[in-house]
Design a protein around this motif. Structure first.
Motif, PDB file in Angstrom:
ATOM      1  N   SER A 373      17.796 -49.378   5.135  1.00  0.00           N
ATOM      2  CA  SER A 373      17.678 -50.418   4.282  1.00  0.00           C
ATOM      3  C   SER A 373      16.334 -50.604   3.624  1.00  0.00           C
ATOM      4  O   SER A 373      16.472 -51.475   2.520  1.00  0.00           O
ATOM      5  CB  SER A 373      18.180 -51.665   4.814  1.00  0.00           C
ATOM      6  OG  SER A 373      17.392 -52.137   5.952  1.00  0.00           O
ATOM      7  N   HIS A 374      15.319 -50.305   4.423  1.00  0.00           N
ATOM      8  CA  HIS A 374      13.740 -50.393   3.820  1.00  0.00           C
ATOM      9  C   HIS A 374      13.415 -49.173   2.824  1.00  0.00           C
ATOM     10  O   HIS A 374      12.772 -49.426   2.042  1.00  0.00           O
ATOM     11  CB  HIS A 374      13.118 -50.379   4.845  1.00  0.00           C
ATOM     12  CG  HIS A 374      12.850 -51.405   5.791  1.00  0.00           C
ATOM     13  ND1 HIS A 374      12.654 -52.664   5.526  1.00  0.00           N
ATOM     14  CD2 HIS A 374      13.498 -51.377   6.976  1.00  0.00           C
ATOM     15  CE1 HIS A 374      12.642 -53.746   6.474  1.00  0.00           C
ATOM     16  NE2 HIS A 374      13.353 -52.819   7.382  1.00  0.00           N
ATOM     17  N   VAL A 440       8.708 -46.275   2.030  1.00  0.00           N
ATOM     18  CA  VAL A 440       9.250 -47.721   1.883  1.00  0.00           C
ATOM     19  C   VAL A 440       8.447 -48.117   0.676  1.00  0.00           C
ATOM     20  O   VAL A 440       8.912 -48.956  -0.200  1.00  0.00           O
ATOM     21  CB  VAL A 440       8.685 -48.719   2.954  1.00  0.00           C
ATOM     22  CG1 VAL A 440       8.992 -50.193   2.501  1.00  0.00           C
ATOM     23  CG2 VAL A 440       9.615 -48.433   4.150  1.00  0.00           C
ATOM     24  N   ASN A 445       9.534 -51.251  -2.122  1.00  0.00           N
ATOM     25  CA  ASN A 445       9.835 -52.436  -1.148  1.00  0.00           C
ATOM     26  C   ASN A 445       8.459 -52.765  -0.232  1.00  0.00           C
ATOM     27  O   ASN A 445       7.562 -52.049  -0.183  1.00  0.00           O
ATOM     28  CB  ASN A 445      10.873 -51.917  -0.092  1.00  0.00           C
ATOM     29  CG  ASN A 445      12.164 -51.959  -0.673  1.00  0.00           C
ATOM     30  OD1 ASN A 445      12.518 -52.602  -1.722  1.00  0.00           O
ATOM     31  ND2 ASN A 445      12.973 -50.839  -0.488  1.00  0.00           N
ATOM     32  N   PRO A 448       6.928 -53.354   6.054  1.00  0.00           N
ATOM     33  CA  PRO A 448       6.943 -54.458   7.260  1.00  0.00           C
ATOM     34  C   PRO A 448       5.538 -53.994   8.191  1.00  0.00           C
ATOM     35  O   PRO A 448       5.124 -52.853   8.050  1.00  0.00           O
ATOM     36  CB  PRO A 448       8.031 -54.246   7.921  1.00  0.00           C
ATOM     37  CG  PRO A 448       9.102 -53.597   7.146  1.00  0.00           C
ATOM     38  CD  PRO A 448       8.203 -52.628   6.045  1.00  0.00           C
ATOM     39  N   ILE A 451       6.967 -50.393  11.461  1.00  0.00           N
ATOM     40  CA  ILE A 451       8.259 -49.672  10.668  1.00  0.00           C
ATOM     41  C   ILE A 451       8.229 -48.406  11.320  1.00  0.00           C
ATOM     42  O   ILE A 451       9.215 -47.559  11.391  1.00  0.00           O
ATOM     43  CB  ILE A 451       8.096 -49.577   9.128  1.00  0.00           C
ATOM     44  CG1 ILE A 451       9.285 -49.090   8.599  1.00  0.00           C
ATOM     45  CG2 ILE A 451       6.996 -48.847   8.711  1.00  0.00           C
ATOM     46  CD1 ILE A 451      10.636 -49.704   8.613  1.00  0.00           C
TER      47      ILE A 451
END
Length: 451
Positions: A373-374, A440, A445, A448, A451
């Protein structure tokens, strides 16, 4: 000429969203019983027994004139079902996207699969071809229905809700699978008290999964709503479905690191799916374990998969999702290696193996979806997750095929189970080569902290 924009935002009415979400959960509740009761526990050993009853003196059956070891027939049937599914899924997805009529397609796939599963009550004697046909229809129908089911998620949940909504659906599925398996265990162990033979008890368990699937599918079909959509220009049908899929993968070439992760997932997930579908066959045929032992082992997997997912989620917060998944792939390799050396007729060791599988199963799947999803560019969630679902199913024929071929050549299920180590080893190296933080960023995006 391309397709015109389609509104797919979730409803602003929170009450309506919750109603649809509750209905959505119950499709997982409905269909997951097939995966546990039929595919994981009962059908592999039972269909193999039927095939052996129909085999010639050398242990071969001859579907369509092709010589096949009776012990490989189930694995080959699973492979064929996946090939059929990946031919149909793009067509169903294209029709759903063009018309917005997901519910009728979901109903058709679900009730075709449920009917085929209920029809397994007719298995017996030497009807191995009927069993293979029903397996192909049911398994392919489940795969198609899951594509349609997953396509509702962006429509019923806002981005910030999707992790929680998706996780609850997953939990509903594991819970229903465990509950029905308990009932199956009671019927199987006490079949004499119920006045039925062991074979009849197995056939009732198989058919009950189809009845459960069909009965509970009514609820999501009542609660989920189709959205109006402008019809896309261009060809539809099979050609349009495959063109749409090809366009998605062409778009993904602009995100090579996302595609690299998808390739790694495609490989190691095939190993995961094959272990799930073939473990009971290994336990019954190679280790000589009875059906009640296999049911208890699968229940153990169901329960520990939830705990394992939560535990691996905590590890991911400390070490990152990529490292945690890589550690799980090492664990899968060690588990299969241990499985090769399991002594026959020793349930305790099989239970320990099942516990190991359960602890890594849920976490491997949950963290893979979360990590992916990332890597999805903003605004392309549905498109990319459609490709993810195709990858989930797209190579799941290769593991059962390798398992069946290994047994066909060696006559040993130990060699067959050991052959699956290749998927986890290759998947480990492919995933380790993906620079996730850069992937990412390249997807647009925020990265984080872990990750």
């Amino acid at each position: 000429m391309g397709a015109r924009a389609v509104r797919t935002d979730p409803d602003d009415d929170a009450g309506q969203r919750r109603r649809e979400q509750h209905g959505w959960y119950l499709y997982d509740w409905a269909c997951s019983v097939y995966s546990t009761t039929v595919l994981t526990v009962f059908l592999g050993p039972y269909l193999t027994e039927i095939a052996k009853a129909a085999a010639d003196a050398d242990g071969y059956v001859h579907p369509l004139g092709v010589p096949v070891r009776a012990g490989s027939f189930f694995a080959y049937s699973v492979s064929l079902s996946v090939i059929v599914a990946i031919l149909i899924m793009p067509i169903a997805g294209a029709v759903a996207d063009r018309t917005g009529r997901r519910k009728p397609l979901l109903a058709a796939a679900a009730y075709t699969g449920a009917s085929a599963t209920a029809g397994m009550f007719l298995l017996g004697g030497d009807r191995y071809l009927l069993g293979g046909l029903l397996l192909v229809v049911a398994n392919a129908s489940l795969a198609v229905s899951m594509v349609l089911y997953n396509s509702f998620l962006p429509l019923i949940a806002r981005p910030e809700e999707r992790d929680a909504v998706s996780s609850r659906g997953w939990a509903f599925g594991y819970t229903s699978g465990a509950l029905v398996l308990v009932a199956n265990l009671v019927l199987f162990l006490r079949h004499d008290d119920f006045g039925v033979s062991e074979s009849t008890a197995v056939r009732i368990c198989l058919a009950s999964a189809g009845v459960w699937w069909g009965a509970f599918t009514v609820i999501p079909l009542r609660r989920l709503r189709d959205r109006r959509t402008e019809k896309a220009a261009g060809a539809g049908g099979a050609a349009g479905g495959w063109r749409q899929l090809a366009a998605t993968f062409r778009e993904m070439r602009r995100q090579p690191l996302t595609l690299a992760f998808l390739l790694a997932y495609l490989v190691y997930n095939d190993g995961v799916q094959t272990v799930i579908s073939q473990a009971s066959l290994y336990g019954s045929e190679e280790l000589g374990l009875d059906q009640s032992t296999l049911i208890v082992a699968v229940l153990l997997v169901q329960l520990l998969a939830i705990a394992g997912a939560l535990g691996m989620g905590r590890l991911a917060r400390t070490y990152g999702a990529q490292r945690t998944i890589l550690a799980s792939l090492v664990a899968w390799t060690l588990i299969l290696g241990a499985g090769y050396f399991l002594p026959a007729g020793a349930p305790v060791f099989f239970f320990l193996l099942a516990a190991g599988i359960g602890l890594v199963l849920g976490g491997t799947q949950a963290l893979s979806r979360s990590l992916f999803s990332h890597l999805v560019p903003p605004g392309k969630e549905a498109e990319y997750f459609s490709a993810y679902e195709m990858s989930d199913r797209g190579m799941s024929w290769l593991g059962p095929l390798l398992f069946g071929l290994t047994y066909q050549v060696t006559g040993s299920y130990r060699d067959a189970i050991l052959s699956l180590v290749a998927f986890f080893v290759l998947g480990f190296f492919l995933l380790a080569r993906v620079p996730v933080r850069r992937a990412v960023r390249d997807a647009g995006n925020p990265v984080p902290e872990r990750i």
